[in-house]
Design a protein around this motif. Structure first.
Motif, PDB file in Angstrom:
ATOM      1  N   SER A   1      -7.290  -0.624  -1.298  1.00 11.73           N
ATOM      2  CA  SER A   1      -6.225  -1.626  -1.445  1.00 11.73           C
ATOM      3  C   SER A   1      -6.710  -3.020  -1.079  1.00 11.73           C
ATOM      4  CB  SER A   1      -5.026  -1.257  -0.562  1.00 11.73           C
ATOM      5  OG  SER A   1      -5.412  -1.162   0.799  1.00 11.73           O
TER       6      SER A   1
ATOM      7  N   SER B   1       2.234   1.658  -3.464  1.00 11.02           N
ATOM      8  CA  SER B   1       1.170   2.173  -4.326  1.00 11.02           C
ATOM      9  C   SER B   1       0.991   3.677  -4.125  1.00 11.02           C
ATOM     10  CB  SER B   1      -0.147   1.448  -4.018  1.00 11.02           C
ATOM     11  OG  SER B   1      -1.204   1.981  -4.789  1.00 11.02           O
TER      12      SER B   1
ATOM     13  N   LYS C   1      -7.225   0.132 -10.228  1.00  5.29           N
ATOM     14  CA  LYS C   1      -6.434   0.799  -9.200  1.00  5.29           C
ATOM     15  C   LYS C   1      -7.225   1.958  -8.601  1.00  5.29           C
ATOM     16  CE  LYS C   1      -2.775  -1.762  -9.916  1.00  5.29           C
ATOM     17  NZ  LYS C   1      -2.314  -2.744  -8.916  1.00  5.29           N
ATOM     18  N   ARG C   2      -6.708   2.463  -7.465  1.00  5.40           N
ATOM     19  CA  ARG C   2      -7.404   3.526  -6.745  1.00  5.40           C
ATOM     20  C   ARG C   2      -7.641   4.753  -7.611  1.00  5.40           C
ATOM     21  NH1 ARG C   2      -4.583   5.721  -1.437  1.00  5.40           N
ATOM     22  NH2 ARG C   2      -2.955   6.156  -2.981  1.00  5.40           N
TER      23      ARG C   2
ATOM     24  N   SER D   1       0.828  -1.210   0.000  1.00  8.60           N
ATOM     25  CA  SER D   1       0.000   0.000   0.000  1.00  8.60           C
ATOM     26  C   SER D   1       0.860   1.256   0.000  1.00  8.60           C
ATOM     27  CB  SER D   1      -0.933   0.006   1.219  1.00  8.60           C
ATOM     28  OG  SER D   1      -0.209  -0.016   2.434  1.00  8.60           O
TER      29      SER D   1
END
Length: 290
Positions: A227, A99, A282-283, A96
């Motif tokens: 995540s 990321s 993805k975020r 995380s």
């Protein structure tokens, strides 16, 4: 070979001269031998000196390269990914965290391109740089919390580079102001009413935007970080001893094991819609879509 050649030349020369005795001849030969040996030593030392200078020059070139903000960021990101750069008590960066740093890199690169200065060095950073970075992020219509996160990452990068000897600009460590969000700002940013969630769920969408909405709703009803909910598979879904439908997971950030009761049938609707093979989003993609 050089010494033998010198000796041959001397012998030929002295063979033609009767006035020089053998002892003088031998003395001269030995003197020339010593000069040749000394020249050889000097030549080796010169080669070694050049090699050392080349090593120093390369090290200096690399240091100067890493004094550039973008180059150091790439070096840092690569290091936290392969484990060669760690933090705290020799701890590896979590997925995380990696990321989050990757996301920061996208904003950083965009900012440097916007400023037409991909070669910006840490020495170039001043108060106006921090202000310009915040203004750039505001122009992308990011939430205040996101802007604060990205600004904090820039501050951390400056500090890490300073600890690594690549940033000697003290100003770059002091210009990043942390924005403390007020409670009403947080509520305005993150709270949705039930009717708003219902409206979002009922929108007739297609393609990528539909996937972003579905995955976000799944995260909403599971009350988990992106995540975690973005990596759900069929294995995460089951029942507990009482037969209550649950989502089982180990949170990536905290490594906490959870069992979350499923309280809304729309969770099953989304699961069946994708046959538990959820889009690998993805975020950033989900945020943009929402």
């Amino acid at each position: 070979k050089m010494m033998a050649t010198v000796e041959d030349v001397i012998n030929i020369f002295f063979d033609s001269v009767d006035a020089v005795d053998e002892e003088s001849k031998q003395y001269l030969i030995e003197e020339i031998h010593s000069v040749v040996r000394l020249d050889g030593i000097k030549a080796k030392e010169e080669v070694k000196r050049h090699e050392q200078d080349a090593i120093k020059a390369k090290a200096e070139e690399e240091r100067n390269r890493l004094c550039q903000v973008w180059n150091y960021y790439e070096y840092f990101l690569s290091g936290i990914k392969d484990g060669s750069i760690r933090h705290g008590e020799n701890k590896r960066y979590t997925p995380s965290s990696i990321s989050a740093w990757t996301t920061f890199g996208k904003h950083l690169h965009g900012f440097l391109e916007y400023r037409h200065n991909l070669t910006m060095t840490f020495e170039d950073i001043e108060r106006s740089t921090a202000t310009a970075f915040i203004t750039y992020l505001e122009g992308k219509e990011l939430m205040k919390g996101t802007i604060s996160q990205q600004t904090n990452h820039f501050r951390k990068l400056c500090n890490i580079a300073a600890e690594d000897g690549k940033n000697r600009n003290g100003t770059s460590l002091r210009v990043w102001k942390s924005h403390e969000q007020k409670d009403d700002e947080k509520r305005a940013e993150i709270v949705l009413s039930d009717s708003e969630v219902d409206a979002l769920y009922n929108l007739k969408l297609t393609g990528h935007i539909e996937q972003c909405r579905d995955l976000w709703v799944l995260g909403y009803f599971s009350a988990q970080r992106v995540s975690d909910y973005s990596t759900f598979t069929r294995d995460n879904f089951g029942t507990n001893e009482d037969g209550t439908p649950i989502i089982r997971l180990r949170q990536k950030k905290t490594q906490t094991e959870l069992e979350i009761p499923i309280l809304d049938d729309r969770v099953f609707e989304i699961c069946e819609k994708y046959n538990y093979k959820f889009p690998p989003l993805k975020r950033d993609a989900i945020n943009r879509g929402i």
